[in-house]
Design an enzyme around this catalytic site. Sequence first.
Site, short mmCIF file in Angstrom:
data_model
loop_
_atom_site.label_atom_id
_atom_site.label_comp_id
_atom_site.label_asym_id
_atom_site.label_seq_id
_atom_site.Cartn_x
_atom_site.Cartn_y
_atom_site.Cartn_z
N GLY A 1 67.81 -26.00 24.67
CA GLY A 1 67.65 -25.80 23.32
C GLY A 1 67.95 -24.20 23.04
N MET B 1 69.57 -18.87 24.62
CA MET B 1 69.57 -20.30 25.03
C MET B 1 68.92 -20.78 26.28
SD MET B 1 71.89 -21.25 22.68
CE MET B 1 72.75 -22.71 23.23
N ASP C 1 53.34 -15.98 20.01
CA ASP C 1 54.29 -16.63 19.53
C ASP C 1 53.95 -18.32 19.79
OD1 ASP C 1 56.59 -17.13 18.02
OD2 ASP C 1 57.85 -17.08 19.59
#
Length: 882
Positions: A585, A591, A703
């Site tokens: 992903g 990455m 997050d």
Amino acid sequence: MERSLWLFLFVLIANLAISHLARVQSQEGFISLDCGLPVNEESPYNESEATGLLYSSDATFIQSGKTESIEADLGREYPKPLRTLRYFPEGKRNCYNLNVEKGRNHLISARFLYGNYDGHGKGPKFDLYLGPNLWATVDLRGNENGTWEEILHIPTSNKLQICLVKTGESVPMISALELRPMGIDSYVIESGSLNLFFREYFTESDTYIRFPEDVYDRRWFSYFRKQEWTQISTSSFVGNFNDYDPPKDALATAAIPTDASEPWTYEWDHSDNPSASYYLYAHFAEIQDLQANDTREFNILFNGQQYDGPLIPKKLEITTIVNSSPRTCDGGECSFQLTRTDRSTLPPLLNALEVYTVIQFPHSETEESDVITINSIKDAYELNTINWQGDPCVPRDLIWDGLNCSYTNISTPPRITSLDLSSTGLTGTIAAALQNLTQLEKLDLSNNKLTGGVPEFLGNMKSLTVINLSGNNLNGSIPQALQGKGLELSVEGNPMLCVSASCRKSPKKKFPLAIVVASVVGAAIVITVLVLFLVIRKKKSTVVEGLHLLPGASAVNATFANKSSRRFTYSEVVKMTNNFHRVLGKGGFGMVYHGSVNGYEQVAVKVLSQSSTQGYKEFKAEVDLLMRVHHTNLVSLVGYCYEGDHLALIYEFLPNGDLKQHLSGKGGGSIINWSTRLRIALEAALGLEYLHVGCKPPMVHRDIKTANILLDENFKAKIADFGLSRSFQGGGDSEESTVIAGSRGYLDPEYNHSGRLAEKSDVYSFGIVLLEMITNQPVINQTSEYPHITQRVGFQIKRGDILEVMDPNLGKDYDINSAWRALELAMSCANPSSSKRPSMSQVINELKECITCENSGISTNRGLESQEVNVGLDTTVVPMAR
Ligand SMILES: *[C@@H]1O[C@H](CO)[C@@H](O)[C@H](O)[C@H]1NC(C)=O
Ligand SMILES: *[C@@H]1O[C@H](CO)[C@@H](O)[C@H](O)[C@H]1NC(C)=O
Ligand SMILES: *[C@@H]1O[C@H](CO)[C@@H](O)[C@H](O)[C@H]1NC(C)=O
Ligand SMILES: *[C@@H]1O[C@H](CO)[C@@H](O)[C@H](O)[C@H]1NC(C)=O
Ligand SMILES: *[C@@H]1O[C@H](CO)[C@@H](O)[C@H](O)[C@H]1NC(C)=O
Ligand SMILES: *[C@@H]1O[C@H](CO)[C@@H](O)[C@H](O)[C@H]1NC(C)=O
Ligand SMILES: *[C@@H]1O[C@H](CO)[C@@H](O)[C@H](O)[C@H]1NC(C)=O
Ligand SMILES: *[C@@H]1O[C@H](CO)[C@@H](O)[C@H](O)[C@H]1NC(C)=O
């Protein structure tokens, strides 16, 4: 006739030769110590004209004690070796160390003459030990002429320790110590050693015999019972050659019963040791000129029982009768008898008799190699610990300070298992000899002045699990060999010692995981921890299976459960990911690639985009912190790479991807049902709560989003990327880019005002996640009148359009009450005002109730009816549409 003359001459010459040799050479192997001999006196010195024995000072055989002389006016009465003494006011056990021949029988004799050396007028009482075993209790109270102990003993090693052990208030002392190696085949018994009971030769003269007449320096005392016995003697030479070699002077006289018809009897009463068992050495030689019609023949009886015989003593030649097994006496009363046989014309005779009691020394000495090693360590560091004398491990109550030993049983040599030399002022380097303590488990050398490097051999010691080197002046770096096998190594407080990863030697092996070097340079700074430990973690445990764990760690079933995290080189990362072959992903930080370690353990490698502005130090501090965080609902960080421009974080791999793809159906994700969603929500909440409450200091994720909630093979949720947004800025090119911190749509609206993110910010983001899980609507929909999910859902709820709210993919297969409670909870989490949001702990409780609700209502109330929803709607908890 001629032949027998030659034989006689031969024997005579041989005898003379040997006795000459004895005089010249036989002191070889003798140890004759005059204890307390003043240093200014000649040593060795010739004891007397009679013996010619050379006595030495004892100073080099013992390191403790003080010296003194007996009272001056007594001095003249005693031989010189007894005139001085060594006494031991300090220490419980003081020992002489003597070199002996292992396996060889030795005559060992210790002499004690108090002589009122201290003016107290009262002799001491104390114990005498031979190595780890009690030999005798020496009692000099009221014993003005002194005493001695004598034993025939076969040492089990080449070192022999004779120790004086304090048993009360009085001060142990010793006057002389003598060791004589014995003949090879003499005094061999079944088991144990021989403690001298008496050794006599039968004569009316009042003398005693020792060296050089006795080549082994046994002392033979004259003894005679004038009424009962009659002396016979010879001036001829008596052959004394056999295994025992008693002095021929002791054989030149003999005792016969005065009444020739009576047996010859010797009785003794040893009532203070009634269970003693005995060995007797009876030496016979015919020393009378017998007529042709004379016969001397007798039987030997012990306690009235036939013991040996009938015996006819050989003319002018020794016969020694020995019992092959030990004998005991009833109540300590023993009798030794010689009874003439019927055909004997002469009464029995006996020239000399030795009687010994058997003494067992059951305690095995500490394993010889351990003893040698610990003594060489003692020498290397010039340790003069008063109690470091005698056997290191036995007796157990006299074990050396700072040691612990393993004791299997009494006959198995104990082994040294722990050594604590902390705060003993050690200087120099870490002694290489330590590696010979092969059973050592714990080594503490802390708080000394040791210099030099940390030796590699410590890592090769198989049993060693705990090493404390803190508080020294060690330098260099920690050898690779110490980084494995679950060693607990403490090295703090060595200012010159490099403990950071940058100066560690590069690893040779690929993944020798499982290590800990807990090295805290500054107080609470755990940042210097080199590598973290993933092995077995328990909450609040500090040491688990040899691993030093830091507080805050908790149980985890990571795929790396038996590994430890650490730094990887870039080439290792390349290899691990098969040259970045499979992309898992793309996240805000770079990455993510699939990788594997050891070919089977899967990892996810997040290659960080190089916009990280931090230096290595900050990066590592951050990573170290993250690697400390372990929770079953948090994705474990198992390693990292920092090499030039290459930064990577290596995580445990979760095969079922993220929650986002499962909700969207993208990326091969399956649609997950309502009860699974609730469980996933609960698990994610538990992980988040752990960051908020379980971590010290608390951690704000910053997050939280569906893409950061990963699912393992059992669809267990684990939160990913915690702690990253604070430190790493994303590339800004992803769909949901991380701007400063957090992702669009998930960011706490209060952040715009306050500029800071706190736990309640995560709660907001979690509320958004929960809304997504319930509704499967996009967080931001620019084409909608209400772009943000909270606005949309709030509006739909207000409209009472409840069916519209729920994810149509669920197909009404849910309990309405649980769905409603979840919705309520999500909205309250996403309250614009942080003070109105619940804490994660409250969220968890509420989610648990939702799950209970769902489980109990599993077969009823399927489908969501608008009326029912209206009934349950409490407008006060529904946020205003934005
Ligand atoms: C000891 O001294 C005596 C004389 O006092 C002497 O005859 C003898 O040889 C000496 N022995 C040794 C071993 O020096
Ligand atoms: C000590 O020796 C002396 C002289 O040989 C003797 O008279 C005395 O009885 C002895 N004392 C003891 C307690 O044996
Ligand atoms: C042995 O012989 C001697 C003479 O040679 C004699 O005097 C003695 O009585 C004899 N003894 C016995 C026991 O026969
Ligand atoms: C030895 O063992 C005892 C009991 O297990 C323990 O209290 C002591 O601290 C240990 N000593 C050392 C030097 O490890
Ligand atoms: C002591 O232990 C050893 C080894 O375990 C065993 O061989 C021996 O028989 C034991 N001895 C005794 C007296 O228990
Ligand atoms: C360790 O023991 C071996 C064999 O006993 C010996 O050769 C060696 O010198 C010892 N090593 C040290 C450093 O004492
Ligand atoms: C190591 O020794 C120091 C000083 O003696 C002590 O404070 C520390 O607790 C020890 N560390 C361990 C892990 O035992
Ligand atoms: C460590 O210290 C010793 C002296 O104590 C010195 O000889 C050695 O070079 C030092 N080693 C390193 C790596 O600094």
